[in-house]
Design an enzyme around this catalytic site. Structure first.
Site, PDB file in Angstrom:
ATOM      1  N   ASN A 107     -10.608   1.151  -0.640  1.00  0.00           N
ATOM      2  CA  ASN A 107      -9.156   1.057  -0.452  1.00  0.00           C
ATOM      3  C   ASN A 107      -8.548   0.586  -1.768  1.00  0.00           C
ATOM      4  O   ASN A 107      -8.768  -0.543  -2.189  1.00  0.00           O
ATOM      5  CB  ASN A 107      -8.867   0.069   0.691  1.00  0.00           C
ATOM      6  CG  ASN A 107      -7.388  -0.117   0.968  1.00  0.00           C
ATOM      7  OD1 ASN A 107      -6.541   0.096   0.108  1.00  0.00           O
ATOM      8  ND2 ASN A 107      -7.069  -0.545   2.174  1.00  0.00           N
ATOM      9  N   CYS A 113       0.800  -1.226   0.000  1.00  0.00           N
ATOM     10  CA  CYS A 113       0.000   0.000   0.000  1.00  0.00           C
ATOM     11  C   CYS A 113       0.834   1.278   0.000  1.00  0.00           C
ATOM     12  O   CYS A 113       0.328   2.354  -0.322  1.00  0.00           O
ATOM     13  CB  CYS A 113      -0.951   0.015   1.196  1.00  0.00           C
ATOM     14  SG  CYS A 113      -2.201  -1.273   1.135  1.00  0.00           S
ATOM     15  N   HIS A 165      -3.346   7.106   3.475  1.00  0.00           N
ATOM     16  CA  HIS A 165      -3.789   5.878   2.830  1.00  0.00           C
ATOM     17  C   HIS A 165      -5.230   5.627   3.244  1.00  0.00           C
ATOM     18  O   HIS A 165      -5.576   5.749   4.425  1.00  0.00           O
ATOM     19  CB  HIS A 165      -2.903   4.707   3.247  1.00  0.00           C
ATOM     20  CG  HIS A 165      -3.411   3.378   2.785  1.00  0.00           C
ATOM     21  ND1 HIS A 165      -3.762   3.137   1.469  1.00  0.00           N
ATOM     22  CD2 HIS A 165      -3.636   2.221   3.454  1.00  0.00           C
ATOM     23  CE1 HIS A 165      -4.189   1.886   1.367  1.00  0.00           C
ATOM     24  NE2 HIS A 165      -4.127   1.314   2.544  1.00  0.00           N
TER      25      HIS A 165
END
Length: 329
Positions: free
Chosen positions: A286, A115, A256
């Site tokens: 996400n 990520c 994030h």
């Protein structure tokens, strides 16, 4: 060390298929409204016939237009993505092919810290650019999470979305630049989010009914949040120690987009007002490494940030890693 690197242009691509929270509820057999309440995600996009390289190329074309540059001016193409289109070659090579640059000779390579891949790639390449190695670099995060979702794991299956974001980075003598960067990895949490299969340990030829879940995404979200929330305060202190800034000097935090609940708690822990904390998870989910640049894209397009603003890019990733960059946009 300050690095005079500017985000010259930015572009994004979203797959054609829009998937609502109600559709997700039906897929996992949950009561209508459950997934949105749990994750904060109202909708996200899933690929149909799109590939990661196709999406990345489309985002790259728009980023070049936004930067008012041509592909002949690009010195390097980097894929900063947590997922790969195929084991070999690199995502970046396949994006170059999609762009019709097969004979250009432009160097291509991938940076993968799941990520945090966009943040890590931006950090690493900025040093090479500051040293004069490259003038204009194309950095792309193109992610397809939907293919690896384990629909039996309600906690993670309701979170993710697909899409791509590209930025053009340019060396500059102006006010834009990276002021500080920091990354830490704690492999005590390495197995809290993982896909065990697909590599050399559990090779694809081992895929069968009894091993199929090894090839799907696994996450213990509660354990990840518990571990990372303890580490973030000291991490932030080390990051800001490289500057004479405080959190009050930051015009926008670009986090994030892990989950709505996690971001809410992190925002409060950092004592950042809601107006300075960019959240887009309700419309995108996400998007793995594309989450941070997509939130940056929206902040730019919505006029929430302007040239000269100080930004904090901040996230966690599988590993378990924490990463952050303070930059002047």
């Amino acid at each position: 060390m300050r690095r005079n690197v500017k985000i010259q242009g930015i572009g994004s691509y979203l797959p054609k298929r829009l998937v609502t929270a109600s559709e997700i509820d039906g897929m996992i057999g949950a009561q209508d409204g459950w997934s949105e309440n749990k994750s904060g995600v109202k909708q996200r996009h899933f690929v149909t016939d799109e590939t990661a390289s196709f999406m990345g190329a489309q985002a790259a074309k728009l980023a070049l237009q936004d930067a008012c540059l041509s592909f002949s001016q690009i010195d390097c193409i980097i894929s900063g993505s947590g997922t790969i289109e195929q084991a070999i070659p690199s995502n970046a090579s396949l994006i170059q092919e999609q762009l019709g640059l097969q004979h250009s000779g432009i160097p291509c390579f991938d940076v993968n810290s799941t990520c945090l891949s966009f943040v890590t790639a931006l950090d690493m390449i900025s040093y090479a650019m500051a040293a004069g190695r490259y003038e204009h670099v194309l950095l792309i995060s193109s992610e397809i999470s939907s293919v690896g979702i384990n629909w039996k794991q309600d906690e993670s299956s309701i979170l993710f979305g697909d899409g791509a974001v590209a930025v053009v980075l340019s060396r500059t003598d102006g006010s834009s630049g990276i002021l500080a960067s920091h990354m830490e990895t704690y492999s005590a949490g390495a197995h809290l989010s993982e896909i065990r299969g697909g590599g050399t340990k559990i090779h694809p030829r081992e895929h069968r009914e009894e091993t199929k879940e090894d090839f799907l995404f696994y996450m213990d979200g509660r354990a990840i949040f518990k571990m990372s929330s303890k580490l973030i305060p000291s991490f932030i202190e080390k990051l800001f120690r490289q500057t004479d800034l405080t959190m009050e000097d930051i015009d926008m935090v670009i986090p994030h987009q892990a989950s709505a609940a996690a971001m809410k708690i992190i925002r409060r822990k950092l004592n950042v007002p809601e107006s300075k904390f960019m959240s887009i998870i309700e419309n995108y989910g996400n998007m793995i490494a594309a989450s941070i640049p997509m939130a940056l894209y929206e902040a730019i397009k919505q006029g929430k940030i302007k040239r000269g603003d100080r930004l904090l890019l901040l996230g966690t990733s599988a590993g378990l890693s924490i990463g952050g960059i303070i930059l002047e946009y």
